[in-house]
Design an enzyme around this catalytic site. Structure first.
Site, PDB file in Angstrom:
ATOM      1  N   GLU A  39      -0.813  27.027 -25.968  1.00 11.77           N
ATOM      2  CA  GLU A  39      -1.213  27.932 -27.065  1.00 11.77           C
ATOM      3  C   GLU A  39      -0.019  28.135 -28.022  1.00 11.77           C
ATOM      4  OE1 GLU A  39      -1.901  31.829 -25.411  1.00 11.77           O
ATOM      5  OE2 GLU A  39      -2.920  32.578 -27.198  1.00 11.77           O
ATOM      6  N   LYS A 110      -9.573  31.443 -31.129  1.00  8.18           N
ATOM      7  CA  LYS A 110      -9.621  32.287 -29.914  1.00  8.18           C
ATOM      8  C   LYS A 110     -10.484  33.521 -30.151  1.00  8.18           C
ATOM      9  CE  LYS A 110      -6.307  34.278 -26.573  1.00  8.18           C
ATOM     10  NZ  LYS A 110      -4.859  34.438 -26.327  1.00  8.18           N
ATOM     11  N   CYS A 143      -6.154  30.481 -23.587  1.00  8.81           N
ATOM     12  CA  CYS A 143      -5.518  31.480 -22.717  1.00  8.81           C
ATOM     13  C   CYS A 143      -6.482  32.563 -22.234  1.00  8.81           C
ATOM     14  CB  CYS A 143      -4.282  32.050 -23.418  1.00  8.81           C
ATOM     15  SG  CYS A 143      -3.095  32.699 -22.204  1.00  8.81           S
ATOM     16  N   VAL A 170       0.749  35.150 -19.037  1.00 12.44           N
ATOM     17  CA  VAL A 170       1.834  36.055 -18.634  1.00 12.44           C
ATOM     18  C   VAL A 170       1.525  36.832 -17.353  1.00 12.44           C
ATOM     19  CG1 VAL A 170       2.807  36.313 -20.943  1.00 12.44           C
ATOM     20  CG2 VAL A 170       1.008  37.885 -20.202  1.00 12.44           C
TER      21      VAL A 170
HETATM   22  C1  ACM Z   1      -2.726  35.206 -23.623  1.00  7.91           C
HETATM   23  O1  ACM Z   1      -3.903  35.219 -23.944  1.00  7.91           O
HETATM   24  N1  ACM Z   1      -1.831  34.544 -24.325  1.00  7.91           N
HETATM   25  C2  ACM Z   1      -2.258  35.916 -22.428  1.00  7.91           C
END
Ligand code: ACM
Length: 264
Positions: A39, A110, A143, A170
């Site tokens: 990402e 996203k 992510c 994370v």
């Molecule tokens: C994330 O969505 N970068 C944790």
């Protein structure tokens, strides 16, 4: 077909260095048909300000780093999925682009923004597209989208064989546990390309992973090293949705009883 991930540590705000690192790592792969990068891999993730995010963003249609990715694909005769800080008019999106030898194949924005991303990016507005690259159908998630089973399922229903998942994870271990489970529940390949390193108060967890349609982990990186992994994928396996001789994971669903999913 050969599919893999590239795990590395982007430098926050330094697009040029990041594109050079990507170039070096992709060139190190002898043969691959599809590679997935993390990402926001050309810009870094934990922007100090909206201005820093703006200054490093680019249009997917004619941005410099996307053009560099396309020439890399042309040279290496492959496709690449990469997380890009996308500028469109006066808006920013946390996007993933799928590029190939002939240019941009498609993009995804996203939908489920994580924490401070909500201060910088607009939520994705392009739905969950699936792109046919000839030898397979590619779905894209980014992510934190991993938390939402609906997203995986829609991509499977739309025919994705491989779900490419650029990430900057994370929360230690959680997604890496969920990926093989979502792969087996949808009988698809999943390639999660995570990053390593730290930015401010965030430490990224590495452990990039590829899971097959049976839920087996067929490649996994370490939590700290720059790494590239490539595996053989069998598209026919992703198209066989039978989990027992009498059970089809998509065909046996009961959408007539799932109306609750359409309400908030
Ligand atoms: C994330 O969505 N970068 C944790």
């Amino acid at each position: 077909m050969k599919t893999g991930f590239v795990q590395f540590c982007p430098v926050l705000g330094d697009v040029n260095t990041n594109v050079q690192t990507i170039d070096r790592l992709v060139r190190s792969v002898e043969q691959a048909d599809l590679l997935v990068l993390p990402e926001l891999c050309t810009t870094g993730y934990n922007f100090a300000s909206k201005e820093q995010a703006w200054d490093t963003s680019e249009s997917i249609e004619d941005g410099t780093s996307v053009r560099r990715l396309v020439s890399l694909c042309r040279e290496k005769k492959m496709h690449i999925v990469a997380g890009i800080n996308e500028r469109d008019g006066d808006k920013l999106y946390n996007s993933a682009v799928l590029v190939g030898p002939n240019g941009v194949v498609g993009k995804y924005r996203k939908m489920h923004l994580f924490m401070n991303e909500k201060d910088i990016f607009q939520p994705g507005d392009l739905g969950l597209p699936v792109f046919d690259i000839g030898w397979g159908k590619i779905g894209l998630l980014i992510c934190f989208d991993w938390v939402f089973p609906e997203a995986w399922r829609i991509l499977a229903l739309e025919g994705a064989d491989i779900i490419c998942h650029p990430s900057n994870l994370v929360i230690p271990g959680l997604c890496q546990r969920a990926v093989p489970v979502n792969a087996l529940m949808n009988r698809v390949y999943v390639v999660t390309a995570n990053r390593i390193g730290a930015e401010g108060d965030l430490t990224f967890t590495g452990l990039s992973v590829i899971a097959d349609p049976k839920g087996e982990v067929i490649a996994q990186a370490s939590s700290v090293d720059e790494e590239v992994a490539v595996v053989d994928v069998d598209i026919a396996l992703a198209r066989d949705k039978m989990i027992t001789p009498r059970n089809d994971v998509l065909g046996d669903r009961r959408p007539d009883e799932y109306g609750r999913l359409l309400k908030s």
